[in-house]
Write a protein that holds these residues in place. Structure first.
Motif, short mmCIF file in Angstrom:
data_model
loop_
_atom_site.label_atom_id
_atom_site.label_comp_id
_atom_site.label_asym_id
_atom_site.label_seq_id
_atom_site.Cartn_x
_atom_site.Cartn_y
_atom_site.Cartn_z
N GLN A 280 0.83 -1.22 0.00
CA GLN A 280 0.00 0.00 0.00
C GLN A 280 0.86 1.26 0.00
O GLN A 280 0.54 2.24 -0.69
CB GLN A 280 -0.95 0.00 1.22
CG GLN A 280 -2.00 -1.10 1.19
CD GLN A 280 -2.82 -1.12 -0.10
OE1 GLN A 280 -3.28 -0.09 -0.58
NE2 GLN A 280 -2.96 -2.29 -0.69
N ARG B 125 0.92 4.07 -3.04
CA ARG B 125 0.56 5.46 -2.79
C ARG B 125 1.72 6.41 -3.13
O ARG B 125 1.53 7.48 -3.68
CB ARG B 125 0.16 5.60 -1.32
CG ARG B 125 -0.09 6.98 -0.83
CD ARG B 125 -1.33 7.59 -1.46
NE ARG B 125 -1.29 9.03 -1.32
CZ ARG B 125 -2.33 9.80 -1.11
NH1 ARG B 125 -3.52 9.28 -1.05
NH2 ARG B 125 -2.19 11.08 -0.98
N ILE C 43 4.81 11.05 1.58
CA ILE C 43 3.39 11.01 1.16
C ILE C 43 2.66 12.29 1.59
O ILE C 43 1.81 12.80 0.85
CB ILE C 43 2.72 9.71 1.68
CG1 ILE C 43 3.35 8.52 0.92
CG2 ILE C 43 1.20 9.73 1.51
CD1 ILE C 43 2.98 7.15 1.40
N ASP D 15 0.38 13.18 3.77
CA ASP D 15 -1.08 13.23 3.92
C ASP D 15 -1.45 12.36 5.13
O ASP D 15 -1.77 11.18 4.99
CB ASP D 15 -1.71 12.70 2.62
CG ASP D 15 -3.24 12.71 2.67
OD1 ASP D 15 -3.81 12.98 3.75
OD2 ASP D 15 -3.86 12.44 1.61
N TRP E 143 -4.64 10.29 5.10
CA TRP E 143 -4.61 9.04 4.32
C TRP E 143 -4.06 7.88 5.17
O TRP E 143 -4.61 6.78 5.15
CB TRP E 143 -3.75 9.22 3.05
CG TRP E 143 -3.63 7.93 2.29
CD1 TRP E 143 -4.55 7.39 1.43
CD2 TRP E 143 -2.55 6.98 2.36
NE1 TRP E 143 -4.10 6.18 0.95
CE2 TRP E 143 -2.88 5.90 1.51
CE3 TRP E 143 -1.33 6.95 3.05
CZ2 TRP E 143 -2.04 4.80 1.33
CZ3 TRP E 143 -0.49 5.85 2.87
CH2 TRP E 143 -0.85 4.77 2.02
N GLU F 125 -7.16 5.63 5.59
CA GLU F 125 -7.18 4.67 4.47
C GLU F 125 -6.14 3.56 4.64
O GLU F 125 -6.46 2.38 4.60
CB GLU F 125 -6.96 5.40 3.14
CG GLU F 125 -8.19 6.20 2.73
CD GLU F 125 -8.06 6.76 1.34
OE1 GLU F 125 -7.65 6.02 0.42
OE2 GLU F 125 -8.35 7.96 1.20
N PHE F 126 -4.88 3.99 4.81
CA PHE F 126 -3.81 2.99 4.88
C PHE F 126 -4.07 1.94 5.98
O PHE F 126 -4.07 0.74 5.72
CB PHE F 126 -2.48 3.72 5.14
CG PHE F 126 -1.33 2.84 5.47
CD1 PHE F 126 -0.73 2.03 4.51
CD2 PHE F 126 -0.80 2.81 6.77
CE1 PHE F 126 0.35 1.22 4.83
CE2 PHE F 126 0.28 2.00 7.10
CZ PHE F 126 0.85 1.21 6.12
#
Ligand SMILES: NC(=O)c1ccc[n+]([C@@H]2O[C@H](COP(=O)([O-])OP(=O)(O)OC[C@H]3O[C@@H](n4cnc5c(N)ncnc54)[C@H](O)[C@@H]3O)[C@@H](O)[C@H]2O)c1
Length: 430
Positions: A248, A252, A291, A293, A296, A300-301
């Motif tokens: 992941q 990303r 990244i 963010d 995220w 999400e991650f």
């Protein structure tokens, strides 16, 4: 059917044979494999040979494994080659899905090395006996030069004897309507018995990797029932979760996964697991900076990694098998090769004396390093912020509750009430 090895009386090499149980076609095969024994191969003397064979099992083996190989005509170069001592790998649940990938990776030399002979001691359940026989036949047909011996059976006290590595895949699947507490009890009984068997017959140096779910608590039960073996020798598989986290992050960041380091997953192999983005690096730079963010990572991650197994199961209608086998191979390789400077690998290991204040006496995933001798150390310099700490504590809490639910399977544990209120799904479940 049984698989036997026989030590060649002149060379000391071991040969493999699938037992015949008196079938005429198999008796022919037996003759082919044992020309040097000069036996009249009848059903009755095959069992006599079998007994002799059984008594030779456990001895070290050297040399080239090759079916119907005649040592007298052998290539002198091969004869003179000094081979490493054969590594004995015992695998439970060997007739299952994960095993059908794993065995072939191990036999090909991709895990322990292209110069490292291996032998298999395959443990199945009564139900899977015939399938186990088929697996052994497929291994035979694969003609792996490094595979020196295959034994199959249903008695853990026979199959674990003298093993260097024990990989425990065999477990009861969670059936509809079964709670996590019930699964803990059913599988806990399997691992209690296997722990006792390890205590009785395993080599004190053998390393045990538990994969069958719920793997952390199964590993704990196994460890507690094998007090003769060092507690540091027990692992539960978390490498699949680490590999999923790396995948992941690489996706990303738009970077190849080889640029990732210090990616650890903490805790339980359940949806409370904690993929650690705080300490992860991409090309040596903190992943959070690359990244950029934070939302995220948290929203999400973290859930994507924790629920990846479920997402695969939903699509394949069975839990991940090939990627699990790959991650087992990765986990074993991490213990027999040096960890690159500054990197780590994730493994659920015993928390006794851990540097992060996690409750002792659990099997909990932490960042580890190895010096390539099968042993590991927990990496002690990971940063823990408030968010990570809270998540790690939630996974610790879950494992404490799991331990309480199986206290009846742990010798000398004080009786405890089973208080698993949340029916947490395992990553492999829908
Ligand atoms: N830790 C992880 O990352 C991870 C990932 C995927 C799967 N798993 C778990 O690994 C286990 C195996 O998965 P699979 O897909 O190979 O399952 P599978 O059902 O295909 O195979 C399991 C095999 O174990 C055998 N078995 C059951 N009880 C046994 C016992 N007491 N002794 C010996 N053999 C026994 C069964 O007959 C079966 O052949 C499952 O518990 C699964 O949940 C763990």
């Amino acid at each position: 059917m049984k698989t036997h090895s026989v030590r060649h009386h002149e060379s000391g090499r071991q040969l493999l044979i699938l037992g015949c149980q008196g079938r005429p076609s198999c008796r022919t095969k037996f003759k082919t494999f044992f020309p040097i024994l000069r036996l009249k191969t009848t059903a009755s003397n095959i069992s006599a040979v079998t007994a002799t064979v059984a008594s030779s099992i456990g001895a070290e083996s050297y040399g080239v494994f090759k079916l119907s190989y005649d040592v007298r005509n052998e290539d002198q170069e091969l004869l003179q080659k000094v081979w490493k001592r054969t590594i004995r790998v015992a695998i439970s649940g060997a007739a299952g899905n994960i095993s059908s990938h794993l065995l072939f990776m191990l036999a090909s030399g991709g895990v322990f090395g292209m110069d490292q002979p291996v032998s298999f001691q395959l443990l199945g359940s009564e139900r899977s006996r015939l399938k186990l026989e088929g697996v052994a036949m497929e291994l035979e047909d694969s003609l792996y030069p490094l595979l020196r011996e295959v034994r199959i059976g249903t008695d853990s006290r026979v199959m674990f004897r003298d093993a260097d590595w024990v990989i425990l895949l065999g477990a009861h699947p969670r059936t509809p309507g079964m709670t996590r507490a019930e699964l803990l009890d059913i599988n806990g009984q399997i691992f209690q018995e296997q722990g006792r068997a390890l205590d009785e017959v395993a080599s004190v140096d053998c390393k045990v990797l538990v994969v069958g779910n719920p793997c952390n608590t199964n590993a704990l039960i196994c460890m507690e029932n094998a007090p003769r073996l060092p507690r540091a020798n027990f692992h539960a598989l978390m490498r699949l979760d680490e590999n999923r986290a790396k995948c992941q992050l690489a996706l990303r960041a738009g970077r190849f996964y080889t640029s990732l380091s210090r990616v650890a997953v903490w805790g339980n192999h359940s949806t409370t697991q904690v993929p650690d983005f705080l300490n992860a690096r991409i090309a040596g730079v903190p992943a959070v900076d690359v990244i950029g963010d934070e939302g995220w990572f948290r929203e999400e991650f973290t859930p994507t990694v924790a629920n990846r197994g479920g997402a695969i199961t939903e699509r394949c209608r069975r839990s991940s098998a090939a990627s699990t086998a790959v991650s087992i191979a990765d986990a074993l390789k991490s213990l027999v090769t040096p960890t690159p400077e500054g990197d780590c690998f994730s493994s659920a290991v015993c928390t006794d004396g851990n540097p992060y204040g996690i409750a002792e006496g659990l099997i909990f995933s932490m960042p580890c390093q190895s010096r390539a001798d099968g042993r590991y150390e927990v990496v002690d310099n990971f940063m823990i912020d408030e968010w990570l700490d809270e998540k790690i504590m939630a996974s610790e809490e879950e494992l404490l509750k799991e331990r309480a639910c199986v206290s009846h399977l742990i010798p000398n544990a004080p009786p405890a009430a089973c208080e698993i209120t949340q029916d947490t799904m395992l990553p492999g479940e829908i």
